[in-house]
Scaffold this active site. Structure first.
Site, PDB file in Angstrom:
ATOM      1  N   LYS A   1      96.451  72.925  79.585  1.00 21.90           N
ATOM      2  CA  LYS A   1      95.134  73.922  79.493  1.00 21.90           C
ATOM      3  C   LYS A   1      93.941  72.852  79.981  1.00 21.90           C
ATOM      4  O   LYS A   1      93.913  71.567  78.536  1.00 21.90           O
ATOM      5  CB  LYS A   1      95.135  74.494  78.909  1.00 21.90           C
ATOM      6  CG  LYS A   1      93.484  75.178  78.256  1.00 21.90           C
ATOM      7  CD  LYS A   1      93.659  76.086  76.599  1.00 21.90           C
ATOM      8  CE  LYS A   1      92.442  76.570  76.875  1.00 21.90           C
ATOM      9  NZ  LYS A   1      91.997  77.122  75.460  1.00 21.90           N
TER      10      LYS A   1
ATOM     11  N   ARG B   1      84.131  82.198  76.163  1.00 20.06           N
ATOM     12  CA  ARG B   1      83.282  82.290  74.975  1.00 20.06           C
ATOM     13  C   ARG B   1      82.394  83.277  74.396  1.00 20.06           C
ATOM     14  O   ARG B   1      81.734  83.955  74.051  1.00 20.06           O
ATOM     15  CB  ARG B   1      83.085  80.818  75.387  1.00 20.06           C
ATOM     16  CG  ARG B   1      83.929  80.369  74.870  1.00 20.06           C
ATOM     17  CD  ARG B   1      83.393  78.840  75.425  1.00 20.06           C
ATOM     18  NE  ARG B   1      84.745  78.064  75.335  1.00 20.06           N
ATOM     19  CZ  ARG B   1      85.057  76.162  75.788  1.00 20.06           C
ATOM     20  NH1 ARG B   1      84.198  75.832  75.910  1.00 20.06           N
ATOM     21  NH2 ARG B   1      85.675  76.173  76.343  1.00 20.06           N
TER      22      ARG B   1
ATOM     23  N   LYS C   1      85.432  70.756  73.864  1.00 23.29           N
ATOM     24  CA  LYS C   1      87.062  70.389  73.542  1.00 23.29           C
ATOM     25  C   LYS C   1      87.987  69.113  74.268  1.00 23.29           C
ATOM     26  O   LYS C   1      88.912  69.525  73.848  1.00 23.29           O
ATOM     27  CB  LYS C   1      87.468  71.786  74.343  1.00 23.29           C
ATOM     28  CG  LYS C   1      86.552  72.946  72.735  1.00 23.29           C
ATOM     29  CD  LYS C   1      87.713  74.696  73.148  1.00 23.29           C
ATOM     30  CE  LYS C   1      87.023  75.919  72.185  1.00 23.29           C
ATOM     31  NZ  LYS C   1      87.747  76.622  72.216  1.00 23.29           N
TER      32      LYS C   1
ATOM     33  N   GLU D   1     102.896  66.629  79.081  1.00 21.28           N
ATOM     34  CA  GLU D   1     102.718  67.877  78.137  1.00 21.28           C
ATOM     35  C   GLU D   1     103.593  68.500  79.018  1.00 21.28           C
ATOM     36  O   GLU D   1     104.049  69.728  78.065  1.00 21.28           O
ATOM     37  CB  GLU D   1     101.843  68.608  78.665  1.00 21.28           C
ATOM     38  CG  GLU D   1     100.219  68.283  78.778  1.00 21.28           C
ATOM     39  CD  GLU D   1     100.021  68.392  77.046  1.00 21.28           C
ATOM     40  OE1 GLU D   1     100.379  68.622  76.385  1.00 21.28           O
ATOM     41  OE2 GLU D   1      99.114  67.943  76.442  1.00 21.28           O
TER      42      GLU D   1
ATOM     43  N   LYS E   1      96.067  76.226  83.561  1.00 17.29           N
ATOM     44  CA  LYS E   1      95.017  77.183  83.243  1.00 17.29           C
ATOM     45  C   LYS E   1      93.810  76.306  83.264  1.00 17.29           C
ATOM     46  O   LYS E   1      93.840  75.547  82.902  1.00 17.29           O
ATOM     47  CB  LYS E   1      94.794  77.293  81.498  1.00 17.29           C
ATOM     48  CG  LYS E   1      93.574  78.093  80.510  1.00 17.29           C
ATOM     49  CD  LYS E   1      93.936  79.085  80.047  1.00 17.29           C
ATOM     50  CE  LYS E   1      92.510  79.554  79.782  1.00 17.29           C
ATOM     51  NZ  LYS E   1      92.810  79.886  77.786  1.00 17.29           N
TER      52      LYS E   1
ATOM     53  N   SER F   1      88.388  83.765  82.991  1.00 22.80           N
ATOM     54  CA  SER F   1      87.098  84.326  82.899  1.00 22.80           C
ATOM     55  C   SER F   1      85.959  83.948  84.117  1.00 22.80           C
ATOM     56  O   SER F   1      85.301  84.685  84.871  1.00 22.80           O
ATOM     57  CB  SER F   1      86.033  84.307  81.338  1.00 22.80           C
ATOM     58  OG  SER F   1      86.161  83.204  80.745  1.00 22.80           O
TER      59      SER F   1
ATOM     60  N   TYR G   1      92.148  89.020  84.879  1.00 20.60           N
ATOM     61  CA  TYR G   1      90.545  90.409  84.914  1.00 20.60           C
ATOM     62  C   TYR G   1      90.691  91.253  85.299  1.00 20.60           C
ATOM     63  O   TYR G   1      90.608  92.362  85.296  1.00 20.60           O
ATOM     64  CB  TYR G   1      90.090  89.695  84.006  1.00 20.60           C
ATOM     65  CG  TYR G   1      90.032  88.432  83.132  1.00 20.60           C
ATOM     66  CD1 TYR G   1      89.240  89.705  81.889  1.00 20.60           C
ATOM     67  CD2 TYR G   1      90.323  87.290  83.719  1.00 20.60           C
ATOM     68  CE1 TYR G   1      89.261  88.263  80.897  1.00 20.60           C
ATOM     69  CE2 TYR G   1      89.845  86.755  81.957  1.00 20.60           C
ATOM     70  CZ  TYR G   1      89.806  87.234  81.398  1.00 20.60           C
ATOM     71  OH  TYR G   1      90.135  86.060  79.951  1.00 20.60           O
TER      72      TYR G   1
HETATM   73  C1  PBG Z   1      90.923  79.719  73.192  1.00 18.60           C
HETATM   74  C2  PBG Z   1      91.264  80.425  75.124  1.00 18.60           C
HETATM   75  C3  PBG Z   1      90.268  80.294  75.448  1.00 18.60           C
HETATM   76  C4  PBG Z   1      90.529  80.888  76.627  1.00 18.60           C
HETATM   77  C5  PBG Z   1      92.051  81.465  76.106  1.00 18.60           C
HETATM   78  N1  PBG Z   1      92.224  80.907  74.807  1.00 18.60           N
HETATM   79  C6  PBG Z   1      89.023  79.644  75.221  1.00 18.60           C
HETATM   80  C7  PBG Z   1      89.013  78.689  75.139  1.00 18.60           C
HETATM   81  O1  PBG Z   1      89.595  77.463  75.199  1.00 18.60           O
HETATM   82  O2  PBG Z   1      87.242  77.815  74.850  1.00 18.60           O
HETATM   83  C8  PBG Z   1      89.579  80.771  77.876  1.00 18.60           C
HETATM   84  C9  PBG Z   1      90.476  82.492  78.738  1.00 18.60           C
HETATM   85  C10 PBG Z   1      89.398  82.767  80.063  1.00 18.60           C
HETATM   86  O3  PBG Z   1      87.991  82.022  80.527  1.00 18.60           O
HETATM   87  O4  PBG Z   1      89.803  83.190  80.094  1.00 18.60           O
HETATM   88  N2  PBG Z   1      91.981  79.217  72.655  1.00 18.60           N
END
Ligand code: PBG
Length: 326
Positions: free
Chosen positions: A194, A204, A216, A232, A247, A273, A312
């Protein structure tokens, strides 16, 4: 010319015979944003056609997806600020509407597959995935909180736990805790690679879960790194993950390919997203054909090696197949 590749493209039937991959609705996962209350369907400004849904409306959405063959859902809670705190206690409180939602969804649709989100951010007053101490994310103090959240979700009947927090050692910690509590059949889909991505912006917005300070980057991966994804993945595989996830998806197709080549278990990819919002924004301007560009995007993710595609646009894609649009 002995080889004329165009011969295999000369009509739709032949193109069908020569088609190499098939992305079917059963490979797809639809994300759902959940809110407490009744009859709620709140629009999300940066995510066209996606809503925060209360349980009653989410049940209708699940039915609509299952009618076109999308049987799997990944669930995210939008929690009001008053319920957030430093240790994310609402995440495993019996009052948590997210846990009620899991129970109701499995009661009405026992044959669907529900994937959870395990991370502190929707419930944390700091807006981080881990426990914040002196401005830093404390890895080992986060693990028991994630494990409590996972056990509560397993008790509610979730099929697959989805740790999205990127703490070290969390897959093994969660696996052992679940097994110790008798939940050895609850699966884990680990967010393995991720990345610290700006493509999570609309998500968010949807959850109002952006970090209150900092970013993050001390836990999510550096977009410049590929070998690190193997580190990982080896850890998550050894710690008992059932699925490995990459991701975002389209800007990390090489990572999906790398994990597919190196690991025998199913690989999932999350078309996040921001990736979806870009397609929608261009389509709403009349600049691209949404149905066709969505199909091409999801195919690219599957072709790169993702067995499971989370998007989505999952329901839209399945509907488009049904209508013969793609
Ligand atoms: C949070 C989480 C995130 C997403 C899924 N779980 C956002 C982040 O890590 O800030 C993002 C999913 C998306 O953007 O569709 N743990």
């Amino acid at each position: 010319m002995l080889q004329r590749p165009r011969r295999n493209r000369k009509n739709a039937a032949i193109r069908g015979l020569a088609e190499e991959i098939h992305l079917l609705p059963k490979h797809l996962v639809q994300p759902l944003f959940l809110v407490d209350g009744k009859n709620k369907k709140n629009a999300i400004k940066s995510l066209p056609d996606i809503f925060q849904l209360s349980i009653d409306n989410a049940l209708k959405e699940i039915e609509a997806c299952m009618n076109v063959g999308v049987n799997s859902f990944i669930l995210f809670p939008a929690v009001e600020d008053a319920l957030k705190n430093k240790t994310a206690t609402y995440s495993y409180s019996q009052k948590n509407f997210y846990l009620k939602a899991i129970k109701e969804f499995k009661k009405k649709f026992p044959e669907c597959c529900l994937i959870s989100d395990v991370a502190m951010d929707p419930y944390s007053s700091d807006g981080h995935d881990g426990y914040v101490e002196n401005g830093k994310i404390h890895n080992d103090k986060t693990l028991p909180i994630l494990a409590k959240m996972s056990v509560a979700q397993a008790e509610a009947g979730i099929d697959i736990i989805g740790p999205s927090d990127m703490m070290d050692g969390r897959v093994g910690y969660i696996r052992e805790t679940l097994d110790g509590k008798g939940f050895s059949e609850t699966s884990i889909m680990s967010y393995t690679a991720k990345y610290a991505s700006a493509f999570y912006g609309p998500f968010r917005d949807a959850l109002e879960s952006a970090p209150k300070s900092g970013d993050k980057k001390t836990y999510q991966m550096n977009p410049a790194n590929k070998r690190e994804a193997l580190v990982e993945a080896e850890l998550d595989y050894a710690e008992g993950a059932d699925f490995l996830m990459v991701k975002p998806a389209t800007v990390y197709l090489d990572i999906i390919h790398e994990l597919r080549q190196n690991f025998p278990i199913p690989i999932a990819a999350y078309h996040v997203s921001g990736e979806y919002a870009m397609l929608q924004a261009a389509a709403k301007n009349g600049w691209i054909d949404y149905a066709k560009c969505l199909e091409e995007t999801l195919l690219s993710i599957h072709r790169a090696g993702a067995d499971v595609v989370i998007s989505y646009g999952s329901k839209d894609y399945a509907n488009n197949i049904k209508k013969g649009k793609v």
